[in-house]
Design a protein around this motif. Structure first.
Motif, short mmCIF file in Angstrom:
data_model
loop_
_atom_site.label_atom_id
_atom_site.label_comp_id
_atom_site.label_asym_id
_atom_site.label_seq_id
_atom_site.Cartn_x
_atom_site.Cartn_y
_atom_site.Cartn_z
N SER A 124 0.82 -1.22 0.00
CA SER A 124 0.00 0.00 0.00
C SER A 124 0.84 1.26 0.00
CB SER A 124 -0.94 0.00 1.20
OG SER A 124 -1.85 -1.07 1.11
N CYS A 125 2.06 1.18 -0.55
CA CYS A 125 2.98 2.32 -0.55
C CYS A 125 2.37 3.58 -1.15
CB CYS A 125 4.23 1.96 -1.36
SG CYS A 125 5.67 1.70 -0.35
N GLU A 126 1.94 3.49 -2.37
CA GLU A 126 1.44 4.69 -3.06
C GLU A 126 0.22 5.27 -2.37
OE1 GLU A 126 2.97 6.41 -5.44
OE2 GLU A 126 4.59 4.95 -5.18
N ARG A 127 -0.67 4.39 -1.95
CA ARG A 127 -1.89 4.84 -1.28
C ARG A 127 -1.55 5.57 0.02
NH1 ARG A 127 -6.23 0.85 1.43
NH2 ARG A 127 -7.82 2.38 1.91
N ALA A 128 -0.64 5.00 0.80
CA ALA A 128 -0.24 5.61 2.07
C ALA A 128 0.49 6.93 1.84
CB ALA A 128 0.62 4.65 2.88
N ARG A 129 1.38 6.97 0.84
CA ARG A 129 2.08 8.23 0.53
C ARG A 129 1.07 9.31 0.19
NH1 ARG A 129 6.24 5.33 -3.30
NH2 ARG A 129 7.80 4.74 -1.77
N GLY A 130 0.10 8.97 -0.63
CA GLY A 130 -0.93 9.94 -1.01
C GLY A 130 -1.72 10.43 0.19
N TYR A 131 -2.05 9.52 1.09
CA TYR A 131 -2.79 9.90 2.30
C TYR A 131 -1.97 10.89 3.12
CZ TYR A 131 -5.46 9.43 6.62
OH TYR A 131 -6.22 9.69 7.73
N LEU A 132 -0.70 10.57 3.36
CA LEU A 132 0.14 11.43 4.19
C LEU A 132 0.41 12.78 3.51
CD1 LEU A 132 2.65 8.81 5.58
CD2 LEU A 132 0.89 10.04 6.86
N GLU A 133 0.62 12.77 2.21
CA GLU A 133 0.85 14.03 1.51
C GLU A 133 -0.39 14.90 1.58
OE1 GLU A 133 2.15 12.97 -2.41
OE2 GLU A 133 4.14 12.38 -1.69
N GLY A 134 -1.55 14.31 1.42
CA GLY A 134 -2.79 15.08 1.51
C GLY A 134 -3.04 15.59 2.92
N TRP A 135 -2.75 14.78 3.90
CA TRP A 135 -2.98 15.17 5.29
C TRP A 135 -2.04 16.29 5.72
CZ3 TRP A 135 -1.16 15.73 10.19
CH2 TRP A 135 -2.10 15.72 11.20
N SER A 136 -0.81 16.20 5.29
CA SER A 136 0.18 17.17 5.77
C SER A 136 0.35 18.35 4.83
CB SER A 136 1.53 16.48 5.97
OG SER A 136 2.04 16.06 4.73
#
Length: 189
Positions: free
Chosen positions: A150-162
């Motif tokens: 789930s690398c890409e999905r998690a990166r996207g989540y963190l980038e959006g959150w932060s």
């Protein structure tokens, strides 16, 4: 309310009987019917805040659970080669999601990850586990990290959150991509 920086109350004429709440960063957002009496509003704010915190606590592993979770992630994605000596939550990482001290085998995860989806927590934990094996962010590092499904999905989540906070990782801002003589792999944007 304790546990939240502030509270936002949203009233809706379309909402008739239900009350709900969720966390938005450090803010508690409470959704109330427009016709709800002001005198009961604070009771609902308190009750819904407690429910949000309780739900987050159920999703938040303890430090002991984190060590086992790290071992499991290492077994599943890194052939068990990354073996931390300790993994714990910390509250002093306001701009980083996690950090690792490879020489001591220690991993620290920001408390800001608590309450985030498990796949996001696992991604950050895997990122730090890979640092036990590879210190920098070169090709070898990303080849191992990309084993986490789930690398890409998690990166996207963190980038959006932060809001794409470039200091959210353990080494501060990423260096410029290497030249053609280097490994040629840029860190994720």
């Amino acid at each position: 309310m304790e546990g939240f920086a502030d509270v936002e109350i949203r009233r809706s004429a379309r909402r008739r009987k239900t009350v709900s709440a969720h966390r938005d960063g450090e803010r508690l957002v409470v959704l109330l019917p427009a016709g709800l009496a002001d005198r009961v509003e604070q009771r609902y704010v308190r009750e819904m805040g407690e429910k949000v915190l309780a739900r987050e606590a159920r999703r938040r592993p303890s430090d002991v659970d984190l060590v086992e979770r790290a071992r499991d992630l290492s077994r599943r994605h890194l052939e068990g080669r990354a073996v931390p000596t300790s993994v714990r939550w910390v509250t002093n990482q306001g701009t980083r999601w996690g950090s690792c001290t490879p020489s001591q085998g220690t991993i620290r995860l920001s408390h800001r990850l608590q309450g985030m989806p498990g796949y996001v927590q696992d991604y950050v934990l895997t990122h730090e586990l890979v640092h036990l094996l590879v210190p920098g962010h070169g090709r070898d590092f990303y080849a191992l990290l990309d084993r986490y499904p789930s690398c890409e999905r998690a990166r996207g989540y963190l980038e959006g959150w932060s809001g794409r906070d470039e200091t959210a990782w353990d080494d501060g801002p990423e260096p410029a991509p290497e030249t053609a003589e280097g490994d040629g792999v840029s860190p994720p944007a």
